[in-house]
Design an enzyme around this catalytic site. Structure first.
Site, mmCIF file in Angstrom:
data_model
loop_
_atom_site.group_PDB
_atom_site.id
_atom_site.type_symbol
_atom_site.label_atom_id
_atom_site.label_comp_id
_atom_site.label_asym_id
_atom_site.label_seq_id
_atom_site.Cartn_x
_atom_site.Cartn_y
_atom_site.Cartn_z
ATOM 1 N N THR A 167 0.866 -1.170 0.000
ATOM 2 C CA THR A 167 0.000 0.000 0.000
ATOM 3 C C THR A 167 0.904 1.221 0.000
ATOM 4 O O THR A 167 1.776 1.357 0.863
ATOM 5 C CB THR A 167 -0.910 0.016 1.236
ATOM 6 O OG1 THR A 167 -1.785 -1.120 1.187
ATOM 7 C CG2 THR A 167 -1.747 1.288 1.277
ATOM 8 N N ASN A 197 1.968 -4.166 -9.107
ATOM 9 C CA ASN A 197 1.847 -3.179 -10.185
ATOM 10 C C ASN A 197 1.963 -3.842 -11.554
ATOM 11 O O ASN A 197 1.172 -3.584 -12.470
ATOM 12 C CB ASN A 197 2.938 -2.115 -10.060
ATOM 13 C CG ASN A 197 2.735 -1.172 -8.896
ATOM 14 O OD1 ASN A 197 1.668 -1.142 -8.275
ATOM 15 N ND2 ASN A 197 3.751 -0.398 -8.587
ATOM 16 N N ASP A 249 7.137 -0.124 -13.647
ATOM 17 C CA ASP A 249 6.352 -1.348 -13.459
ATOM 18 C C ASP A 249 5.301 -1.486 -14.549
ATOM 19 O O ASP A 249 5.038 -2.588 -15.050
ATOM 20 C CB ASP A 249 5.668 -1.341 -12.090
ATOM 21 C CG ASP A 249 6.658 -1.346 -10.949
ATOM 22 O OD1 ASP A 249 7.765 -1.870 -11.132
ATOM 23 O OD2 ASP A 249 6.321 -0.810 -9.878
ATOM 24 N N SER A 309 0.756 6.286 -17.879
ATOM 25 C CA SER A 309 0.697 6.169 -16.420
ATOM 26 C C SER A 309 1.220 7.420 -15.716
ATOM 27 O O SER A 309 0.761 7.745 -14.619
ATOM 28 C CB SER A 309 1.474 4.933 -15.951
ATOM 29 O OG SER A 309 2.875 5.161 -15.961
ATOM 30 N N LYS A 313 -1.165 10.528 -14.666
ATOM 31 C CA LYS A 313 -2.094 10.439 -13.549
ATOM 32 C C LYS A 313 -1.311 10.167 -12.270
ATOM 33 O O LYS A 313 -0.153 9.766 -12.306
ATOM 34 C CB LYS A 313 -3.109 9.313 -13.776
ATOM 35 C CG LYS A 313 -3.933 9.469 -15.057
ATOM 36 C CD LYS A 313 -4.850 8.275 -15.259
ATOM 37 C CE LYS A 313 -5.623 8.382 -16.556
ATOM 38 N NZ LYS A 313 -6.505 7.216 -16.784
ATOM 39 N N GLY A 369 -0.473 8.161 -8.762
ATOM 40 C CA GLY A 369 -0.562 6.808 -8.235
ATOM 41 C C GLY A 369 0.009 5.797 -9.196
ATOM 42 O O GLY A 369 0.224 6.084 -10.385
#
Length: 302
Positions: A12, A43, A246, A276, A279, A281
């Site tokens: 997390t 991931n 990842d 990726s 964005k 996260g």
């Protein structure tokens, strides 16, 4: 092709946004805090399954709230969780991440349950069920090497992302179809060092079939005895680079699963990684195959 199996970590991610990254011994004030699903293995598995591949995940999470949330998210994505271990012996893994206003990051990983992934759990996997096996370094190295040996013996296409960077045994290098470091990781796993070209030659001379070096905004390049292939990264507005490497690995594996050739797979992986970073996260920023195809096609045209 047979499904993909990803062996690795699940964390997390607790992400603090800051104007600039702190230096040694320095405290800086954050502007916000967020929680995301992460971990290099998870991931890569999520990136692959979202692009349409069938994917099994081998790893461990705690029986805590973070573990419950992780399992629920995996189930929603459609991952095969037969080999996911739930344990009371350790909490779920966490990553503490600082991201500055330019998208650069610093990461501290606390392994927790990931540190309990061992050879016995690896032995529960019948690698002959799978066509591609993906590994990283966020679980005990003994388990990684054991799994790679079993995957290689079973005839899987083997992919190792050597991150966090650590030395890879010479015996393991000969079992790799794809070794996928970034430039920093390549310097650490190289025994001789030297120029970029010398480090590439060292890896190939040790038996790596294909060395794929991810180059951030410059894209990626694959080196082999059969020739070299380089692809650019599509130009995008960067918000957060966490998990981009990842995503590259996961989409690359999924592209091979779909029957794409090497250059196509590299282009799709670069497109997925580029999307990726637009964005915030890691897993939260991974998209589906249609969006990746569109960006990859635009990059070729431009």
């Amino acid at each position: 092709m047979k499904p993909i199996v990803v062996v690795g970590s699940s964390n997390t991610d607790l992400v603090a946004n800051v104007e600039r990254l702190p230096g040694e011994g320095e405290t800086v004030m954050g502007t916000s805090m967020s929680k995301f699903a992460g971990g290099k293995g998870a991931n890569q598995a999520v990136a692959a399954v979202r692009t349409g591949a069938k994917v099994a995940f081998v790893g461990a999470v705690g029986t805590d709230a973070f573990g419950d949330e992780t399992v629920q998210a995996f189930e929603e994505d459609g991952l095969d969780l037969r080999f996911l271990k739930r344990t009371e012996e350790a909490p779920s893994g966490t990553a503490l991440i600082c991201v500055d206003q330019n998208g650069r990051n610093q990461i501290v990983v606390v392994p927790g349950a990931n540190g309990l992934v061992g050879t016995e759990q690896i032995d529960s996997v019948d690698f002959s069920e799978f066509g591609i096996a993906v590994f990283q370094h966020e679980i005990p190295h003994e388990a990684v090497w054991h799994g790679l040996k079993k995957a290689h013996a079973a005839g899987c296409i083997t992919i190792l992302n050597p991150a966090p960077a650590a030395e890879v045994p010479a015996e393991i290098l000969t079992m790799l179809d794809y070794l996928v470091p970034n430039e920093h990781e390549l310097k650490i796993i190289s025994e001789k060092g030297g120029s970029f070209e010398e480090m590439v030659e060292e890896m190939l001379s040790k038996g790596v079939k294909n060395l794929i070096v991810t180059l951030g905004a410059e894209g990626a390049a694959c080196f082999s005895r059969d020739g070299n292939v380089a692809v650019p990264a599509p130009d995008v507005a960067v918000k957060d680079t966490v998990g981009a490497g990842d995503c590259f690995v996961g989409v690359f594996a999924a592209s091979l699963y779909k029957g794409c050739d090497l250059e196509q797979s590299l282009r799709y992986a670069a497109a997925g990684a580029s999307l990726s970073v637009t964005k915030v996260g890691a897993q939260a920023s991974y998209v589906g195959w249609d969006e990746i195809e569109i960006l990859a096609a635009r990059a070729v045209v431009s």
